[in-house]
Design a protein around this motif. Structure first.
Motif, short mmCIF file in Angstrom:
data_model
loop_
_atom_site.label_atom_id
_atom_site.label_comp_id
_atom_site.label_asym_id
_atom_site.label_seq_id
_atom_site.Cartn_x
_atom_site.Cartn_y
_atom_site.Cartn_z
N ASP A 1 0.87 -1.39 -0.28
CA ASP A 1 -0.31 -0.13 0.19
C ASP A 1 0.95 1.31 0.01
O ASP A 1 1.49 1.31 0.78
CB ASP A 1 -0.66 0.19 0.91
CG ASP A 1 -2.24 0.91 1.30
OD1 ASP A 1 -1.63 2.22 0.62
OD2 ASP A 1 -2.89 0.64 1.48
N LEU A 2 0.63 1.96 -0.80
CA LEU A 2 1.43 2.90 -1.40
C LEU A 2 1.61 4.38 0.20
O LEU A 2 2.51 4.29 0.42
CB LEU A 2 2.04 3.49 -2.95
CG LEU A 2 2.23 2.63 -3.71
CD1 LEU A 2 2.39 3.28 -5.10
CD2 LEU A 2 4.11 2.30 -3.52
N ARG A 3 0.35 4.47 -0.40
CA ARG A 3 -0.50 5.33 1.07
C ARG A 3 0.24 4.99 2.48
O ARG A 3 0.70 6.00 2.91
CB ARG A 3 -2.05 5.65 0.76
CG ARG A 3 -2.40 6.59 1.71
CD ARG A 3 -3.94 6.59 1.60
NE ARG A 3 -4.28 5.05 2.31
CZ ARG A 3 -5.39 4.45 1.89
NH1 ARG A 3 -6.44 5.20 1.41
NH2 ARG A 3 -6.02 3.33 1.97
N ASP A 4 0.00 3.97 2.14
CA ASP A 4 0.45 4.08 3.79
C ASP A 4 1.72 3.01 4.08
O ASP A 4 2.32 3.14 5.30
CB ASP A 4 -0.76 3.04 4.81
CG ASP A 4 -2.48 2.97 4.90
OD1 ASP A 4 -2.79 1.95 5.11
OD2 ASP A 4 -1.58 4.27 5.00
N SER A 5 2.57 2.86 3.36
CA SER A 5 3.73 2.02 2.82
C SER A 5 4.27 1.03 3.73
O SER A 5 4.79 1.00 4.82
CB SER A 5 4.83 3.21 3.62
OG SER A 5 6.29 3.77 3.28
N THR A 6 3.40 0.66 3.40
CA THR A 6 3.41 -1.24 4.50
C THR A 6 3.30 -2.28 2.66
O THR A 6 2.39 -1.93 2.20
CB THR A 6 1.91 -1.07 5.03
OG1 THR A 6 1.88 0.20 6.01
CG2 THR A 6 1.95 -2.53 5.74
N MET A 7 3.68 -3.50 3.52
CA MET A 7 3.88 -4.28 2.65
C MET A 7 2.96 -5.22 3.40
O MET A 7 3.17 -5.18 4.37
CB MET A 7 5.22 -4.90 2.24
CG MET A 7 5.46 -5.87 1.27
SD MET A 7 7.00 -6.84 1.30
CE MET A 7 7.41 -6.73 2.75
N TYR A 8 2.41 -6.08 2.65
CA TYR A 8 1.85 -7.21 3.32
C TYR A 8 2.19 -8.59 2.56
O TYR A 8 2.58 -8.42 1.61
CB TYR A 8 -0.23 -7.00 3.06
CG TYR A 8 -0.25 -5.89 3.93
CD1 TYR A 8 -0.53 -4.74 2.82
CD2 TYR A 8 -0.97 -5.27 4.59
CE1 TYR A 8 -1.04 -3.65 2.88
CE2 TYR A 8 -0.77 -4.80 5.74
CZ TYR A 8 -1.07 -3.67 4.04
OH TYR A 8 -1.93 -2.30 5.04
N LEU A 9 1.54 -9.78 3.43
CA LEU A 9 1.66 -11.41 2.88
C LEU A 9 0.41 -11.79 3.73
O LEU A 9 0.32 -12.19 4.66
CB LEU A 9 3.30 -11.49 3.74
CG LEU A 9 3.37 -13.19 2.92
CD1 LEU A 9 3.39 -13.06 0.81
CD2 LEU A 9 4.21 -13.91 3.49
N GLN A 10 -0.40 -11.77 2.29
CA GLN A 10 -1.46 -12.26 2.75
C GLN A 10 -1.53 -14.38 2.80
O GLN A 10 -0.91 -14.31 1.61
CB GLN A 10 -3.05 -12.20 1.66
CG GLN A 10 -4.30 -12.68 2.41
CD GLN A 10 -4.76 -12.65 3.34
OE1 GLN A 10 -4.57 -11.39 4.16
NE2 GLN A 10 -5.39 -13.92 4.30
N MET A 11 -1.12 -15.13 3.58
CA MET A 11 -1.72 -16.27 3.66
C MET A 11 -2.50 -17.15 3.71
O MET A 11 -3.11 -17.31 4.55
CB MET A 11 -0.60 -17.10 4.48
CG MET A 11 1.08 -15.82 5.23
SD MET A 11 2.28 -16.44 5.35
CE MET A 11 1.88 -15.91 7.42
N ASN A 12 -3.33 -17.59 3.24
CA ASN A 12 -4.85 -18.72 2.74
C ASN A 12 -3.65 -20.21 2.85
O ASN A 12 -2.64 -21.04 2.76
CB ASN A 12 -5.60 -18.12 1.10
CG ASN A 12 -5.61 -17.05 1.99
OD1 ASN A 12 -5.74 -16.11 3.15
ND2 ASN A 12 -5.60 -16.35 0.65
N ASP A 13 -4.95 -20.98 3.63
CA ASP A 13 -4.29 -22.26 3.48
C ASP A 13 -2.81 -22.63 3.68
O ASP A 13 -2.60 -23.90 3.75
CB ASP A 13 -4.50 -22.60 2.34
CG ASP A 13 -4.52 -24.39 2.30
OD1 ASP A 13 -4.61 -24.65 0.89
OD2 ASP A 13 -5.13 -25.00 3.19
N LEU A 14 -3.22 -22.39 5.13
CA LEU A 14 -1.96 -22.63 5.93
C LEU A 14 -1.56 -23.92 6.25
O LEU A 14 -2.42 -24.84 6.84
CB LEU A 14 -1.83 -21.70 6.91
CG LEU A 14 -0.88 -20.23 7.07
CD1 LEU A 14 -1.39 -19.46 8.48
CD2 LEU A 14 0.11 -19.98 6.75
#
Length: 125
Positions: free
Chosen positions: A75-88
């Motif tokens: 998210d460029l606005r929040d300067s945050t990177m994410y990792l969505q992890m499904n089916d762990l």
């Protein structure tokens, strides 16, 4: 602190988690490649590449274990990177760390110069 990662926890097989990495200052100006790595228990300090993203254009790259289950985004606005992890799965249990470096999409640990402290993900069977 240039990178602050969070979002880990204890979950069950099949659950989902979203990890976050807040990027401060002009980190991405100097280090346009952002990535997630993980260290599994019993493997010492060996870090496994999970996924990477080119900060400006948003191009994404995944390891084979992550392909199809994990999604990296920023998210460029929040300067945050994410990792969505499904089916762990239990084999996803590890300390997950975000990293920043100058080489786009590199899966090599040595390519990254800045690291978060890590956030623990534990998946029970």
């Amino acid at each position: 602190v240039p990178l602050v990662d969070s979002g880990g926890g204890l979950v069950q097989t099949g659950d989902s988690l979203r990890l976050s990495c807040v990027v401060s200052g002009r980190t991405t100006f100097n280090y346009p490649s952002m990535a997630w790595f993980r260290q599994a228990p019993g493997k010492g300090k060996e870090r496994e590449f999970v996924a990477a993203i080119e900060w400006t254009e948003g191009l994404t790259f995944y390891s084979m274990p992550a392909q199809g289950r994990f999604t990296i985004s920023r998210d460029l606005r929040d300067s945050t990177m994410y990792l969505q992890m499904n089916d762990l799965k239990p084999e996803d249990t590890a300390l997950y760390s975000c990293a920043a470096g100058p080489i786009i999409a590199s899966p090599i640990t040595e390519s990254y110069e800045l690291w978060g402290r890590g956030t623990q993900v534990t998946v029970s069977s």
